[in-house]
Enzyme design. Structure first.
Site, PDB file in Angstrom:
ATOM      1  N   ARG A  14       0.835  -1.213   0.000  1.00 53.78           N
ATOM      2  CA  ARG A  14       0.000   0.000   0.000  1.00 53.78           C
ATOM      3  C   ARG A  14       0.869   1.262   0.000  1.00 53.78           C
ATOM      4  O   ARG A  14       0.907   2.004  -0.986  1.00 53.78           O
ATOM      5  CB  ARG A  14      -0.934  -0.016   1.217  1.00 53.78           C
ATOM      6  N   ASP A  15       1.581   1.526   1.066  1.00 57.28           N
ATOM      7  CA  ASP A  15       2.342   2.778   1.172  1.00 57.28           C
ATOM      8  C   ASP A  15       3.387   2.847   0.061  1.00 57.28           C
ATOM      9  O   ASP A  15       3.616   3.899  -0.532  1.00 57.28           O
ATOM     10  CB  ASP A  15       3.024   2.856   2.543  1.00 57.28           C
ATOM     11  N   HIS A 206       5.389   4.353  12.593  1.00 58.85           N
ATOM     12  CA  HIS A 206       5.447   4.273  11.117  1.00 58.85           C
ATOM     13  C   HIS A 206       6.444   5.344  10.687  1.00 58.85           C
ATOM     14  O   HIS A 206       6.140   6.530  10.739  1.00 58.85           O
ATOM     15  CB  HIS A 206       4.030   4.534  10.589  1.00 58.85           C
ATOM     16  N   HIS A 208       8.971   6.930   7.994  1.00 59.44           N
ATOM     17  CA  HIS A 208       9.619   7.104   6.686  1.00 59.44           C
ATOM     18  C   HIS A 208      11.082   7.458   6.966  1.00 59.44           C
ATOM     19  O   HIS A 208      11.390   8.128   7.961  1.00 59.44           O
ATOM     20  CB  HIS A 208       8.885   8.179   5.872  1.00 59.44           C
ATOM     21  N   CYS A 239       4.369   9.373   0.300  1.00 53.49           N
ATOM     22  CA  CYS A 239       2.977   9.793   0.235  1.00 53.49           C
ATOM     23  C   CYS A 239       2.866  10.795  -0.893  1.00 53.49           C
ATOM     24  O   CYS A 239       3.611  11.772  -0.934  1.00 53.49           O
ATOM     25  CB  CYS A 239       2.539  10.421   1.553  1.00 53.49           C
ATOM     26  N   ASN A 248       9.277   4.236   3.365  1.00 59.82           N
ATOM     27  CA  ASN A 248       9.311   3.783   4.754  1.00 59.82           C
ATOM     28  C   ASN A 248      10.637   3.107   5.013  1.00 59.82           C
ATOM     29  O   ASN A 248      11.293   2.643   4.099  1.00 59.82           O
ATOM     30  CB  ASN A 248       8.233   2.717   4.975  1.00 59.82           C
TER      31      ASN A 248
END
Ligand code: HMG
Ligand code: MG
Length: 301
Positions: A14-15, A206, A208, A239, A248
């Site tokens: 996803r990310d 989370h 990055h 993002c 990430n």
């Protein structure tokens, strides 16, 4: 004080893949998830049910979810920013949904087109609908350590959103450093605010890795007893609404550190490195993982 077990949530599908310019086919996305679960990942953030006009990369969400051969014991999560997204996600039977807000008003506006309070009001019926179906709800609080538009973000601003999320019944609080500017003591200060409202097992980080601080920040969280972290295979990610934000922290890098600390994760580093090599090959580049690349080089030698 350092936990003996850590749960890593791979958010790469996803990310990571939301941020790729090139189209990644659903077949490749599905294979990535399969490789991650084969490597021992027990939580995988698969996709998001957001507007395809905003994030076209995730438009194949239902197709990807439908194509998964689910492995017992693995939890599959998806992002749902509003009821429309939740209703679209429900037939895919996610184990967990993620509502995503921000500690900065400016980022909230740019990412989800509304202010913080309004966003939480949009999440309220999503949380209720998820709970009615027995689905767990995690929240992500973006820009908890800094915002590309607002600049500095204080622990008070983080706690304000943590409280709002708690008040609508969110089960788990993810504290996100969207642009990777956090450093260990500041991360601990933000985490302390989340821990005032959620138990240790329901707070996660989370990070990055834009400024190379993610591993240090995870270590700082381990010192507090935190034991759940998002990470992204091959260091994929970013993002689309946070310019300059890179991926990430790579799952391989976190795993190498945790293995070195003798912390159990259930993940096989060789198979994880294979998964990273697979998706990087699809994308036509090397993984952004120091450990992963070192292990690949060692293999090739
Ligand atoms: P909006 O324009 O305010 O929504 O967008 P709206 O309710 O006014 O609807 C406008 C249009 O969007 C309508 O379509 C709706 O049907 C459609 P039209 O009539 O114009 O054809 N729509 C949807 N379509 C599909 N799924 C939906 C949906 N909702 C409305 N769920 C919205 C609000 C939140 C939808 C929009 O801003 C959006 O999709 N934003 C994408 C945000 C995003 O995905 N960002 C990246 C993920 S967050 C992240 O990466 C951070 C994280 O990793 C943590 C960290 O690192 O910080 C989690
Ligand atoms: Mg992110």
């Amino acid at each position: 004080m350092i936990p003996q077990q850590v749960k890593l949530v791979d958010v790469g599908p996803r990310d990571g893949l939301q941020n790729e310019k090139q189209v990644v086919s659903p077949t490749h996305k599905i294979e990535l998830v399969h490789r991650l679960q084969a490597a021992g990942l027990r939580e995988i953030e698969v996709t998001s049910f957001v507007s395809p006009k905003w994030v076209p990369q995730m438009a194949d969400n239902a197709q990807v979810m439908a194509g998964l051969e689910r492995k017992p014991g693995v939890r599959y999560s998806v992002l749902t920013p509003n009821l429309q997204g939740f209703d679209a996600a429900l037939p895919s039977k996610p184990d967990e949904i993620v509502v995503f807000g921000a500690a900065s008003e400016a980022f909230s506006q740019r990412n989800i087109n509304c202010g913080i309070e309004e966003s939480v009001e949009r999440f309220r019926p999503v949380v209720a609908a998820a709970h009615a179906q027995g689905i767990k709800v995690r929240c992500a609080i973006s820009c908890a350590l800094g915002c590309p538009y607002q600049g500095e973000v204080t622990p008070d601003e983080v706690e304000r959103v943590v409280r709002l999320m708690k008040a609508i019944g969110v089960d788990h609080c993810g504290v996100a450093d969207t642009i990777g500017v956090g450093t260990p003591r500041r991360v601990q200060a933000a985490m302390e605010r989340a821990l005032k409202h959620f138990p240790l097992a329901e707070v996660s980080g989370h990070f990055h890795d834009t400024y190379g601080q993610a591993l240090a920040n995870i270590y700082a969280c381990l010192e507090m007893g935190l034991h759940t972290f998002d990470a992204s295979v091959a260091g994929l990610g970013g993002c689309p609404y946070a310019k300059g934000a890179t991926g990430n922290v790579a799952t391989e890098d976190v795993l190498f550190m945790l293995n070195g600390l003798g912390i159990e994760t259930g993940i096989d580093i060789d198979r994880l490195v294979d998964a990273a090599a697979f998706i990087s090959n699809v994308l036509g580049r090397k993984p952004v993982s120091r450990s992963g690349n070192a292990l690949l080089a060692k293999r090739a030698a």
